[in-house]
Design an enzyme around this catalytic site. Structure first.
Site, mmCIF file in Angstrom:
data_model
loop_
_atom_site.group_PDB
_atom_site.id
_atom_site.type_symbol
_atom_site.label_atom_id
_atom_site.label_comp_id
_atom_site.label_asym_id
_atom_site.label_seq_id
_atom_site.Cartn_x
_atom_site.Cartn_y
_atom_site.Cartn_z
ATOM 1 N N HIS B 191 42.492 79.785 30.946
ATOM 2 C CA HIS B 191 42.195 81.215 30.819
ATOM 3 C C HIS B 191 40.964 81.613 31.593
ATOM 4 O O HIS B 191 40.886 82.684 32.169
ATOM 5 C CB HIS B 191 42.028 81.570 29.347
ATOM 6 C CG HIS B 191 43.327 81.513 28.635
ATOM 7 N ND1 HIS B 191 43.513 80.875 27.456
ATOM 8 C CD2 HIS B 191 44.521 81.971 29.014
ATOM 9 C CE1 HIS B 191 44.772 80.963 27.116
ATOM 10 N NE2 HIS B 191 45.412 81.621 28.049
ATOM 11 N N GLU B 435 61.175 77.727 34.958
ATOM 12 C CA GLU B 435 59.997 76.867 35.027
ATOM 13 C C GLU B 435 60.238 75.471 34.465
ATOM 14 O O GLU B 435 59.363 74.635 34.467
ATOM 15 C CB GLU B 435 58.800 77.531 34.339
ATOM 16 C CG GLU B 435 59.062 78.001 32.934
ATOM 17 C CD GLU B 435 57.904 78.791 32.338
ATOM 18 O OE1 GLU B 435 56.789 78.740 32.882
ATOM 19 O OE2 GLU B 435 58.129 79.472 31.322
ATOM 20 N N ASP B 459 54.343 75.755 35.653
ATOM 21 C CA ASP B 459 55.022 74.782 34.799
ATOM 22 C C ASP B 459 56.096 74.022 35.571
ATOM 23 O O ASP B 459 56.318 72.841 35.320
ATOM 24 C CB ASP B 459 55.627 75.474 33.571
ATOM 25 C CG ASP B 459 54.601 75.593 32.439
ATOM 26 O OD1 ASP B 459 53.688 74.740 32.386
ATOM 27 O OD2 ASP B 459 54.712 76.521 31.628
ATOM 28 N N CYS B 506 56.407 84.223 40.161
ATOM 29 C CA CYS B 506 55.208 84.777 39.526
ATOM 30 C C CYS B 506 54.140 83.719 39.280
ATOM 31 O O CYS B 506 53.117 83.993 38.693
ATOM 32 C CB CYS B 506 55.556 85.492 38.226
ATOM 33 S SG CYS B 506 56.177 84.386 36.959
#
Lengths: 93, 582
Positions: B191, B435, B459, B506
């Site tokens: 994060h 993913e 991922d 993405c």
């Protein structure tokens, strides 16, 4: 005229080796004398008047250290350090 | 000069004085003093040291009275460490001979000892490094007195160096004074890294142990484009980086001018650019930078930031805020991707020992076992979809059954809303993240059951190469350019084309300009990227032609290693953008 260096071997007998508090006792004792006091373990030399230096010896229980003392009060310093290792630092608190 | 490598998470170069964050942080105001001030400075150091000793003696006395001499011994030892003649001599000689300020000298000498202790390989001694850092702080606090500066009120530019920064610490960094940061831990998708991108601060994470190599106020370079941290750079290196810092600034300001131009290739094919966002308010900045919608709204922050579990209304309000920035453009909401490294407050879940959280109950799997959480979110999405082109995307789908189960629950939720007479959108578009390798391999089958695919490269790489993205020791395996990844993307794109459903990327891969020509060449026409990179990616797209990009993709398909692919792409990228700083 070169001064004689007094050499002895001492054994670390405290349960956890030369940890912080045994190191400070060694340093406190060494500082009572004018002589230069050095402890050697393998290739590491430590100024015995410096707690931080002593800790870098990383001396565990049973480790053998070379004691080197030179100066005008060397005999007294050697006696005091030997006494410390043989009697006071046997089973540290 | 010391060069450290970590993971580049937010591009750009920052040069400045370090501020090393511990539990308490100080900025050292000046590193050098004039020769004539040396005596005064030495006295100032001695006074500070004396004050620290008095403090410690007081601690010792109190400890002896209240706890017994055994505990007081800790302070006796601290006292000996801080009065250690060798240490004091070293500090004084740095001030006397090198004109170091006492603060800088104290930080240097204490940290050298701390580092020595950490490297002895004895756990007990390594822990003593903490005592030394504590003493360093005590002395600095005395030296700095009222001039002491903390993170909250920094008044001069600094680079923050820390073991780790929490997302809230990162978010509260004052951009006026914090030029960039580097942390010992963390990965590309932590994060903190994502927030660094949002704040547009050059940042490097996952550097490994380096804080004991740096003293407060050392000159440091953080190269967030290449993942390099340079401590105490030599003059040549410094000059080189100053030039590239300037270049980067020029480059950024030039990109401003292309914001309003369309994202089309030279031969007129539109490549839609969307923003990846964490917080609703980022939608406006994505729009301002020329984004054509939101390709990935990560909704986890609703959970991670909150003190209580968010209600359906909290979800609804957040989604409506995003739609206000894009009332007539696609906004893709990824349903909860919690678990593994992200767990909400008050949601305790323990993974049994020996279970790998990344391969366990997380993301859609968690949602399917905690239907209350999942249904709350789905209701809010269906309701908010009345106000715009809101779309649902399920993350981490591994099998067709999982997808069908998720869609069935959505069906139930819509039925409930209908029965309750609450306004909602029935024909809401439903897509899935690609993913998990099993899903990518079965993309043909999945394409019949969803309205769109979005490839989540983070991922996908982790699971295909069995390489944890947060572990810098195996970052040589975690590579977007691996031929296996290129092939999986190709499978997904072809499956989408054959069923006529849109496919986007993405993951971080689409935010890396290096890979954009390849992605376009593989047939992608939708990319969702970190908002501040939209202008840069657009500029690149405007230089491409489809035939050239396809050619490039064909060549990549014949390559066998990630190194070959990435160095080829780097060369092609340089030809396209010779003036870019990357």
């Amino acid at each position: 005229m070169s001064q004689m260096i007094h050499r002895r071997t001492v054994t670390v007998r405290t349960e956890h080796g030369l940890h912080l508090s045994p190191c400070s006792r060694v340093a406190q004792t060494a500082m009572k004398f004018r002589s230069r006091v050095v402890l050697v373990r393998g290739s590491v030399r430590a100024d015995a008047k410096s707690v931080l230096d002593l800790m870098t010896l990383a001396a565990g229980p049973g480790a053998e250290l070379e004691l080197e003392v030179d100066g005008d009060d060397a005999p007294q310093a050697v006696d005091a350090i030997l006494h410390l290792f043989e009697h006071d630092l046997v089973s540290a608190p | 000069m010391l060069v450290k490598h970590g993971i580049a998470v937010s591009p750009g170069v920052a040069i400045g004085q370090s501020m090393v964050l511990g539990a308490e942080a100080f900025r050292i105001p000046q590193r050098f003093v004039s020769v004539s001030a040396v005596d005064v400075e030495i006295t100032r150091f001695q006074t500070a040291l004396q004050a620290v000793c008095t403090d410690i003696e007081e601690n010792e006395r109190v400890a002896r009275e209240r706890l017994g001499s055994q505990y007081a011994a800790i302070f006796t030892a601290h006292l000996m460490m801080v009065q250690d003649r060798k240490v004091v001599d070293e500090i004084e000689s740095l001030v006397r001979q090198k004109c170091f300020s006492p603060e800088f000298a104290v930080s240097r000498v204490f940290r050298q000892y701390a580092k020595k202790f950490q490297n002895l390989g004895v756990p007990y001694l390594a822990e003593r490094a903490t005592d030394i850092f504590d003493l360093e702080k005590r002395v600095l606090r005395q030296l700095l007195g009222e001039r002491r500066e903390e993170l909250r009120n920094i008044t001069a530019p600094v680079l923050i160096l820390a073991h780790n920064l929490t997302p809230s610490e990162t978010a509260s960094l004052d951009k006026g004074y914090v030029l960039g940061f580097a942390t010992e831990v963390g990965g590309t998708t932590s994060h903190t890294a994502i927030l660094a991108g949002a704040l547009e601060l050059p940042a490097v994470v996952g550097v490994g142990n380096f804080l004991s190599d740096v003293a407060g106020a050392d000159t440091v370079i953080i190269d967030g484009s290449h993942g390099t941290v340079i401590i105490d750079p030599d003059p040549d290196t410094l000059a080189r980086y100053r030039a590239s810092e300037q270049e980067h600034r020029n480059f950024s300001s030039r990109l401003e001018s292309i914001r309003t131009l369309p994202s089309v290739t030279q031969d007129g094919v539109a490549i839609s650019l969307y923003g990846n966002i964490e917080f609703p308010h980022e939608a406006a900045s994505a729009r301002q930078r020329g984004g054509e919608g939101i390709g990935l709204y990560r909704t986890e922050f609703l959970y991670l930031d909150a003190s209580a579990e968010p209600t359906e209304e909290d979800h609804y309000q957040s989604y409506c805020e995003v739609l206000r920035a894009f009332p007539d453009r696609p906004v893709v909401i990824r349903t909860l991707d919690l678990g593994a490294d992200k767990l909400p407050i008050g949601f305790r879940m323990e993974y049994p020992e020996g279970v790998n959280p990344a391969l366990s109950l997380r993301s859609i799997r968690l949602s399917l076992q905690h239907l209350d959480l999942f249904r709350t979110q789905l209701r809010a999405i269906a309701r908010a979809a009345c106000h715009g082109d809101l779309r649902i995307m399920f993350p981490l789908i591994s099998t067709l059954l999982e997808l069908r189960q998720a869609k069935m629950i959505l069906g139930d939720v819509l039925e409930d809303l209908e029965e309750q007479g609450i306004p909602f959108r029935r024909d809401i578009s439903v897509g899935m993240m690609m993913e998990v390798p099993s899903a990518a391999i079965m993309a043909e089958q999945f394409a019949r059951e969803v309205d769109f695919f979005s490839i989540g490269t983070n991922d996908l790489i982790q699971y295909t190469l069995a390489a944890d993205r947060g572990d810098p020791r195996i970052s040589n395996l975690y590579r977007a350019g691996d031929p296996s990844i290129v092939r999986l993307i190709q499978i997904v794109v072809k499956a989408g084309q054959s069923r006529g459903i849109p496919v986007s990327v993405c993951g971080q891969m689409s935010s890396d300009p290096l890979f954009v020509p390849l992605l376009v060449g593989l047939g992608l026409r939708h990319l969702s990227v970190t908002p501040h990179l939209i202008p840069e990616i657009k500029e690149l797209i405007r230089k491409l032609t489809i035939s050239k990009a396809e050619n490039l993709a064909n060549r990549v398909m014949r390559m066998e290693t990630a190194n070959d692919v990435e160095s080829f792409l780097r060369g092609e990228y340089r030809k396209l953008s010779p003036e870019s700083p990357a």
